[in-house]
Design an enzyme around this catalytic site. Structure first.
Site, short mmCIF file in Angstrom:
data_model
loop_
_atom_site.label_atom_id
_atom_site.label_comp_id
_atom_site.label_asym_id
_atom_site.label_seq_id
_atom_site.Cartn_x
_atom_site.Cartn_y
_atom_site.Cartn_z
CG ASP A 174 -1.57 0.94 1.73
OD1 ASP A 174 -2.29 1.13 0.35
OD2 ASP A 174 -1.91 1.67 2.53
CG ASP A 188 -1.57 7.51 0.96
OD1 ASP A 188 -0.46 8.56 0.83
OD2 ASP A 188 -2.43 7.01 -0.29
N GLY A 211 -7.16 4.69 3.83
CA GLY A 211 -7.78 3.52 2.71
C GLY A 211 -8.93 3.84 1.62
CB ILE A 212 -11.49 5.39 2.93
CG1 ILE A 212 -11.43 4.61 4.05
CG2 ILE A 212 -13.27 5.92 2.36
CD1 ILE A 212 -12.30 3.27 3.68
CB SER A 215 -3.70 7.49 -3.78
OG SER A 215 -3.41 9.08 -3.78
C1 BG6 Z 1 -5.63 6.51 0.65
C2 BG6 Z 1 -5.51 7.32 1.90
O1 BG6 Z 1 -4.67 5.30 0.15
O2 BG6 Z 1 -5.58 7.69 -0.93
C3 BG6 Z 1 -6.93 7.92 2.18
O3 BG6 Z 1 -5.28 6.11 2.41
C4 BG6 Z 1 -7.13 8.48 0.80
O4 BG6 Z 1 -6.48 8.51 3.17
C5 BG6 Z 1 -7.02 7.82 -0.66
O5 BG6 Z 1 -8.71 9.25 0.74
C6 BG6 Z 1 -7.09 8.32 -1.86
O6 BG6 Z 1 -6.54 10.03 -1.85
P1 BG6 Z 1 -6.17 10.74 -2.95
O7 BG6 Z 1 -4.70 10.99 -3.00
O8 BG6 Z 1 -6.99 9.39 -4.20
O9 BG6 Z 1 -7.18 11.69 -2.47
MG MG Z 2 -2.43 2.85 3.69
#
Ligand code: BG6
Ligand code: MG
Length: 223
Positions: A8, A10, A45-46, A115
């Site tokens: 993963d 973040d 993760g959301i 992300s």
């Molecule tokens: C995840 C994070 O990796 O990515 C979440 O843990 C975040 O907190 C999600 O909301 C989406 O990220 P981004 O960068 O597309 O806004």
């Molecule tokens: Mg994460």
């Protein structure tokens, strides 16, 4: 036998929690919505849109689609500005050495992240070419806890899901790994109840140790 490790991003490769917090906080303050570290932790993760929905639900607030998109977009612009501060030294302890050792041991590596900012973060950390595959929020797949992102990593790597170990810092990610039929290693301070094994950090980890964790998890699952 362990053939591939899926990271993963973040919270595993780099901690971006504080940048997400600062960006959401600026927007929610402007809108008069409650937001704090406890809510921020729940967003790990959301996806971005799901995160905003959770914030609105906590505040018992309903808004139109236009306003929703405007807030999510403004949050992301602010977040991306903050990501400009990231440097390779911000990689979490042990990550760089682990990636190198996996490569040397012939174990494939991938990033599997929700992300959409994954390319920017990997670039800031000088990791763009460090992995055999990257599947992220731009792939248009269902986000974690759905297994789609991790299953796409396995396909891209050409390995069976049962030969893959996922490293995650969030409950949604551990659930996604298990649903994909992979073994799941949790990292960080937050205990993750469904992880096969939990580690405080990746410092001192290597290919042999991860292979042992993967094999032990398989034996327990069969047992
Ligand atoms: C995840 C994070 O990796 O990515 C979440 O843990 C975040 O907190 C999600 O909301 C989406 O990220 P981004 O960068 O597309 O806004
Ligand atoms: Mg994460």
């Amino acid at each position: 036998m362990l053939k591939a490790v899926i990271f993963d991003l973040d919270g595993v490769i780099v901690s971006t929690d504080i940048y997400h917090y600062e960006a959401w906080k600026a927007l929610t303050d402007r809108k008069g919505l409650e937001f704090n570290f406890e809510i921020n932790d729940r967003l790990r993760g959301i996806s971005r849109a799901e995160s905003l929905q959770i914030i609105l639900d906590v505040n018992q607030k309903t808004i139109g689609q236009r306003e929703f998109n405007r807030i999510a977009g403004a949050k992301n612009r602010r977040y991306r500005r903050l990501l400009g501060k990231l440097k390779p030294e911000d990689m979490l302890p042990g990550v760089k050495d682990l990636i190198a050792d996996l490569r040397q041991s012939g174990i494939k590596t991938a990033v599997g992240s929700s992300s959409r900012n994954t390319p920017k973060i990997l670039k800031r950390l000088k990791l763009t070419k460090a992995f055999d595959a990257v599947v992220d929020g731009n792939a248009g797949l269902k986000s974690k806890p759905d297994p789609a992102i991790f299953l796409a990593c396995a396909v891209a790597l050409g390995e069976a899901p049962e030969s893959c170990l996922v490293i995650e810092d969030a409950e949604a990610g551990i659930a996604a790994a298990k649903a994909a039929g992979m073994t799941a290693l949790g990292v960080g301070k937050t205990p993750l109840s469904s992880a096969d094994r939990m580690l405080a950090s990746l410092l001192g980890e290597n290919a042999a140790k991860l292979a042992a964790i993967h094999d032990a998890a398989k034996r327990t699952a069969k047992g």
